[in-house]
Every structure is written in C-alpha cells, then in structure tokens.
Design a protein around this motif. Structure first.
Motif, PDB file in Angstrom:
ATOM      1  N   ASP A 107       0.814  -1.216   0.000  1.00  0.00           N
ATOM      2  CA  ASP A 107       0.000   0.000   0.000  1.00  0.00           C
ATOM      3  C   ASP A 107       0.849   1.269   0.000  1.00  0.00           C
ATOM      4  OD1 ASP A 107      -0.957  -2.306   1.648  1.00  0.00           O
ATOM      5  OD2 ASP A 107      -2.872  -1.274   1.458  1.00  0.00           O
ATOM      6  N   TYR A 108       2.105   1.155   0.461  1.00  0.00           N
ATOM      7  CA  TYR A 108       2.978   2.327   0.558  1.00  0.00           C
ATOM      8  C   TYR A 108       3.815   2.549  -0.699  1.00  0.00           C
ATOM      9  CZ  TYR A 108       2.202   1.594   5.615  1.00  0.00           C
ATOM     10  OH  TYR A 108       1.670   1.404   6.854  1.00  0.00           O
ATOM     11  N   ILE A 109       3.641   1.726  -1.697  1.00  0.00           N
ATOM     12  CA  ILE A 109       4.519   1.776  -2.857  1.00  0.00           C
ATOM     13  C   ILE A 109       4.182   2.912  -3.820  1.00  0.00           C
ATOM     14  CG2 ILE A 109       3.239   0.310  -4.500  1.00  0.00           C
ATOM     15  CD1 ILE A 109       5.930  -1.190  -4.957  1.00  0.00           C
ATOM     16  N   TYR A 110       2.984   3.473  -3.694  1.00  0.00           N
ATOM     17  CA  TYR A 110       2.528   4.459  -4.675  1.00  0.00           C
ATOM     18  C   TYR A 110       3.409   5.706  -4.771  1.00  0.00           C
ATOM     19  CZ  TYR A 110      -1.527   1.416  -4.436  1.00  0.00           C
ATOM     20  OH  TYR A 110      -2.344   0.310  -4.438  1.00  0.00           O
ATOM     21  N   PHE A 147       2.002  -8.075   0.419  1.00  0.00           N
ATOM     22  CA  PHE A 147       0.772  -7.535  -0.165  1.00  0.00           C
ATOM     23  C   PHE A 147      -0.412  -8.410   0.207  1.00  0.00           C
ATOM     24  CE2 PHE A 147       0.694 -10.965  -2.995  1.00  0.00           C
ATOM     25  CZ  PHE A 147      -0.286 -10.847  -3.971  1.00  0.00           C
ATOM     26  N   GLY A 148      -1.599  -7.882  -0.058  1.00  0.00           N
ATOM     27  CA  GLY A 148      -2.825  -8.627   0.212  1.00  0.00           C
ATOM     28  C   GLY A 148      -3.246  -8.558   1.666  1.00  0.00           C
ATOM     29  N   GLY A 149      -4.379  -9.196   1.937  1.00  0.00           N
ATOM     30  CA  GLY A 149      -4.944  -9.155   3.288  1.00  0.00           C
ATOM     31  C   GLY A 149      -4.516 -10.322   4.136  1.00  0.00           C
ATOM     32  N   GLY A 150      -5.220 -10.448   5.262  1.00  0.00           N
ATOM     33  CA  GLY A 150      -4.959 -11.569   6.147  1.00  0.00           C
ATOM     34  C   GLY A 150      -4.524 -11.191   7.541  1.00  0.00           C
ATOM     35  N   ILE A 151      -4.288  -9.880   7.780  1.00  0.00           N
ATOM     36  CA  ILE A 151      -3.852  -9.466   9.118  1.00  0.00           C
ATOM     37  C   ILE A 151      -4.783  -8.389   9.699  1.00  0.00           C
ATOM     38  CG2 ILE A 151      -1.436 -10.018   8.612  1.00  0.00           C
ATOM     39  CD1 ILE A 151      -1.003  -6.931   8.394  1.00  0.00           C
ATOM     40  N   PHE A 152      -5.953  -8.196   9.078  1.00  0.00           N
ATOM     41  CA  PHE A 152      -6.905  -7.159   9.491  1.00  0.00           C
ATOM     42  C   PHE A 152      -6.233  -5.792   9.509  1.00  0.00           C
ATOM     43  CE2 PHE A 152      -8.773 -11.064  11.122  1.00  0.00           C
ATOM     44  CZ  PHE A 152     -10.087 -10.929  10.695  1.00  0.00           C
ATOM     45  N   GLY A 153      -5.486  -5.510   8.439  1.00  0.00           N
ATOM     46  CA  GLY A 153      -4.763  -4.249   8.352  1.00  0.00           C
ATOM     47  C   GLY A 153      -5.578  -3.112   7.779  1.00  0.00           C
ATOM     48  N   PRO A 163      -2.018  -4.561  -5.414  1.00  0.00           N
ATOM     49  CA  PRO A 163      -1.894  -3.689  -6.592  1.00  0.00           C
ATOM     50  C   PRO A 163      -1.109  -4.286  -7.749  1.00  0.00           C
ATOM     51  CG  PRO A 163      -0.233  -3.090  -5.003  1.00  0.00           C
ATOM     52  CD  PRO A 163      -0.966  -4.297  -4.426  1.00  0.00           C
ATOM     53  N   GLU A 164      -1.047  -5.614  -7.844  1.00  0.00           N
ATOM     54  CA  GLU A 164      -0.167  -6.235  -8.822  1.00  0.00           C
ATOM     55  C   GLU A 164      -0.487  -5.854 -10.270  1.00  0.00           C
ATOM     56  OE1 GLU A 164      -3.394  -9.320  -7.837  1.00  0.00           O
ATOM     57  OE2 GLU A 164      -2.174  -7.844  -6.778  1.00  0.00           O
ATOM     58  N   ALA A 165      -1.776  -5.621 -10.573  1.00  0.00           N
ATOM     59  CA  ALA A 165      -2.162  -5.325 -11.958  1.00  0.00           C
ATOM     60  C   ALA A 165      -1.525  -4.032 -12.466  1.00  0.00           C
ATOM     61  CB  ALA A 165      -3.680  -5.242 -12.077  1.00  0.00           C
ATOM     62  N   ILE A 166      -1.286  -3.078 -11.565  1.00  0.00           N
ATOM     63  CA  ILE A 166      -0.661  -1.818 -11.969  1.00  0.00           C
ATOM     64  C   ILE A 166       0.697  -2.074 -12.604  1.00  0.00           C
ATOM     65  CG2 ILE A 166       0.340   0.340 -11.098  1.00  0.00           C
ATOM     66  CD1 ILE A 166      -1.831   0.327  -8.941  1.00  0.00           C
ATOM     67  N   PHE A 167       1.454  -2.966 -12.009  1.00  0.00           N
ATOM     68  CA  PHE A 167       2.831  -3.185 -12.450  1.00  0.00           C
ATOM     69  C   PHE A 167       2.902  -4.073 -13.688  1.00  0.00           C
ATOM     70  CE2 PHE A 167       2.743  -2.221  -7.962  1.00  0.00           C
ATOM     71  CZ  PHE A 167       3.588  -1.126  -7.913  1.00  0.00           C
ATOM     72  N   THR A 168       1.924  -4.948 -13.852  1.00  0.00           N
ATOM     73  CA  THR A 168       1.914  -5.780 -15.059  1.00  0.00           C
ATOM     74  C   THR A 168       1.636  -4.944 -16.303  1.00  0.00           C
ATOM     75  OG1 THR A 168      -0.456  -6.322 -14.885  1.00  0.00           O
ATOM     76  CG2 THR A 168       1.100  -7.764 -13.736  1.00  0.00           C
ATOM     77  N   HIS A 169       1.113  -3.747 -16.115  1.00  0.00           N
ATOM     78  CA  HIS A 169       0.798  -2.859 -17.234  1.00  0.00           C
ATOM     79  C   HIS A 169       2.027  -2.103 -17.724  1.00  0.00           C
ATOM     80  CE1 HIS A 169      -1.792  -0.355 -19.734  1.00  0.00           C
ATOM     81  NE2 HIS A 169      -1.201   0.727 -19.243  1.00  0.00           N
ATOM     82  N   VAL A 170       3.104  -2.115 -16.946  1.00  0.00           N
ATOM     83  CA  VAL A 170       4.273  -1.293 -17.241  1.00  0.00           C
ATOM     84  C   VAL A 170       5.328  -2.112 -17.977  1.00  0.00           C
ATOM     85  CG1 VAL A 170       6.095   0.152 -16.277  1.00  0.00           C
ATOM     86  CG2 VAL A 170       3.839   0.101 -15.179  1.00  0.00           C
ATOM     87  N   ALA A 171       5.570  -1.783 -19.242  1.00  0.00           N
ATOM     88  CA  ALA A 171       6.607  -2.463 -20.003  1.00  0.00           C
ATOM     89  C   ALA A 171       7.970  -2.209 -19.364  1.00  0.00           C
ATOM     90  CB  ALA A 171       6.601  -1.975 -21.447  1.00  0.00           C
ATOM     91  N   GLY A 172       8.726  -3.287 -19.154  1.00  0.00           N
ATOM     92  CA  GLY A 172      10.042  -3.157 -18.552  1.00  0.00           C
ATOM     93  C   GLY A 172      10.107  -3.635 -17.124  1.00  0.00           C
ATOM     94  N   LEU A 173       8.955  -3.821 -16.482  1.00  0.00           N
ATOM     95  CA  LEU A 173       8.902  -4.353 -15.123  1.00  0.00           C
ATOM     96  C   LEU A 173       8.480  -5.818 -15.161  1.00  0.00           C
ATOM     97  CD1 LEU A 173       7.102  -1.593 -12.990  1.00  0.00           C
ATOM     98  CD2 LEU A 173       9.562  -2.040 -13.161  1.00  0.00           C
TER      99      LEU A 173
END
Length: 354
Positions: A102-105, A136-142, A150-160
């Motif tokens: 969540d802090y990667i933005y 990433f993702g849930g499971g700790i009631f964060g 947010p994985e889909a954001i990065f799959t959209h970027v050529a070179g990553l």
C-alpha cells in the motif's frame, strides 16, 4: 506426526532430515545466500536492519553482513526506490523493501519513469537490476492501508517484471532468480501465508504447513526460472488460474468438493507462462480465474482475454472470475472480501453445469 528438531537457523527439520521453512524463513534464507554469494547485493528499507523488518524477513541479516550491506532508510518510498535505481545503474544489485504494498505508490514515478525504461533509454548501456520486495494482500486485518493487492498496476508497465510466490520453496527460488535478473522486478509476498499456506482459511483446522511438501526448502543456492507456471494439481474437469494466497484456497476447495481441477500457480505474472495456460485450457475446456485484488481491471481480466483469444474454440463454457470486490478494502469484513469456499464453489458449479 514426525519428530521435529531445530536446525542451526531455527527451521524445523523432520525425522526424515528434510528442512521445512515457512515463507518468512525462506525469504530470509534467500537474502542471506545472495548477500554472501554476491558482494554487489544490498538490502535496504524501513526498519529492515536492526529490527529485522516488520514481518522479520530480514532478521539477523544486518548483524551477519554489516550495516553497509543491510541498512535502514528514511520513511520515503520515492527515495528508497530512486536510490535503488541509481545503485543498479552504478552496478549494484539492490533489494529494497517497501514495508507494505500500500505504501509503494509514492515510488511509482521512479519505478515507471526510471527503472522500467532505463535499459531502453540508454540503449542497454545502463540497467536497473533491482528487486522491490513488499508484502501484499490481506490476512492481518490491516484495513485499507495495509491490505491492498496492486499487482495489476505493475503488469501494465513495459520493462517491469512481477513475481508472486505461493510456497516457501518457490519464495526462495524465485527471489534468488529475481535478484540475479538484470531487469527491475516487483516481488510481492502474500502476507496471509507468511507463516504457513493453510492458516485461517476455514473455521476448522486444515493440514498444517509443516506437513506440506512445498515447505521443504533445500539449503544453499537454487533458482526457479521466471515465466514458468507450476502445476499444483492435475485434472480434466476445469483449469484454475491463480497465484499467491488463492493457490491454497482454490486447492482446498477443489479437494473438499472432489473436483479434479488442473490448478496452475502462475508464480510470475510478467513474464507469463502462456504456453502452460493454453495447454491446460485446451485440455479441460473450462477456465476459472481467482485472485484477491479488485475485479475491475484486475489481472484476471487480462487472463480472461488471453484465454478467450487463444482458446476460444476449445472452451465448453464462459471463463469465470472470482475476485475481490470493487470497494475500498474492508477492515471488519476482511474475510467476506476474500474469494472463499462459497464463492469459488458457486463459480465451479456454474462452469461445470454449462
């Protein structure tokens, strides 16, 4: 159950001599090996040094390898990734940790405009061989600020490249491959299965991780090629495409319902093992996609399009998706947000009846 003893690194070792780790331990092991093996590897991030990381993935590494190899950074995600890009261009292999996905933005501009483009912009004179680790993702009631996918954001970027392990064995082998790769990689770690892939899926206990074959992690260096999916179970009733935590959820659902599914753990979203997907869907004629992230523009939409484009004449039913909801991430209703046994079971029934 086998008698368990502790080895020198604190991992469980069964009476059969097999070393069993959870994902946290496997990641720590991979970082330890690469720090020892390659003097250019640098591990950096918020609280990853003396404290050993909020999830303890880097525990003991600073003490062993020193403060110039494993060090804390200011609370500045843009700065962390920007410095890592410069280190990579200089010739180092930095492994920055972003404490939560969540802090990667704030660091997106450095990843998209600099890291992903550096090799192309410099005509291969410079590269950015950084591996950005982040739970990433849930499971700790964060709640909304510690649980996003947010994985889909990065799959959209050529070179990553985007990598998501689902087992301790894969976590170690894939992380080593990422660190050795000459391109920037986003390495997302599903925090819900940090301590074991079967924790918390149902009210009743499920087989503990210590008995799971994929918790057996060899000592020493090994790597898993990026772009190769893993067949979790073989079957001819339907294909399930999934990754991360959802690998274990779908496997448990299919096992309990007696479904003979060909479950593919994608492991890397970019590069994607399209050949394995095509082969499986053409064999089964049915496809279910499961991921934790929100539905709209999630990576499942890309998978659905690829399957439809490449396997249309082999499909016996429409492709189905089970995902998170298109809502802000709920805190108190976290377990209702996850794709779980009910929703996955309903989707399987629908596919098989068509």
């Amino acid at each position: 159950m086998s008698t368990q003893v502790k080895n020198k690194k604190g991992a469980e070792t069964g009476a059969d001599g097999e070393r069993r780790l959870n994902m946290i331990e496997a990641i720590n092991d991979a970082l330890d090996i690469m720090l020892e093996r390659d003097p250019d590897v640098i591990v950096m991030g918020e609280d990853i040094g003396y404290f050993g990381g909020v999830f303890r993935c880097t525990a003991g590494l600073q003490e062993k390898h020193g403060k110039t190899r494993v060090f804390d950074t200011p609370i500045s995600e843009c700065g962390i990734i920007g410095v890592a890009v410069g280190m990579g261009a200089y010739g180092l292999r930095p492994v920055p940790e972003i404490q939560f996905a969540d802090y990667i933005y704030p660091g997106l501009d450095q990843l998209i405009s600099e890291a992903a483009r550096l090799r192309y912009r410099s005509a291969t004179e410079y590269i950015a061989p950084l591996t950005v680790r982040s739970p990433f993702g849930g499971g700790i009631f964060g709640g909304q600020t510690h649980s996003q996918s947010p994985e889909a954001i990065f799959t959209h970027v050529a070179g990553l490249k985007t990598v998501i392990p689902a087992t301790p064995y894969d976590a170690k082998g894939l992380l080593i491959s990422c660190i050795e790769d000459n391109d920037p990689v986003i390495f997302f770690e599903p925090k819900r299965i940090y301590n074991g892939p079967f924790s918390g899926f149902y009210d009743k206990p499920v087989e503990p991780w210590k008995r799971h074959a994929d918790s057996v992690v060899p000592e020493g260096h090994y790597s898993i090629p990026l772009g190769k999916a893993r067949t979790v179970t073989e079957g001819e009733q339907l294909t399930v495409l999934t990754y991360g935590t959802m690998v274990h959820v779908t496997e448990a659902v299919c096992r309990e319902q007696g479904i003979e599914a060909n479950i593919l753990d994608l492991r890397t979203l970019v590069p994607l093992d399209i050949e394995a997907i095509e082969e499986s869907v053409r064999k089964t004629g049915r496809c279910l996609i499961v991921h934790e992230a929100t539905r709209t523009s999630g990576f499942g939409a890309e998978l659905s399009a690829l399957v439809t484009e490449r396997c249309f004449y082999h499909l016996e039913a429409p492709v189905e998706r089970v995902t998170g909801f298109d809502t802000p991430y709920p805190h108190s209703l976290e377990w209702a947000y996850f794709p779980g046994p009910v929703r996955i079971g309903e989707a399987i029934d629908k596919i098989l009846k068509d």
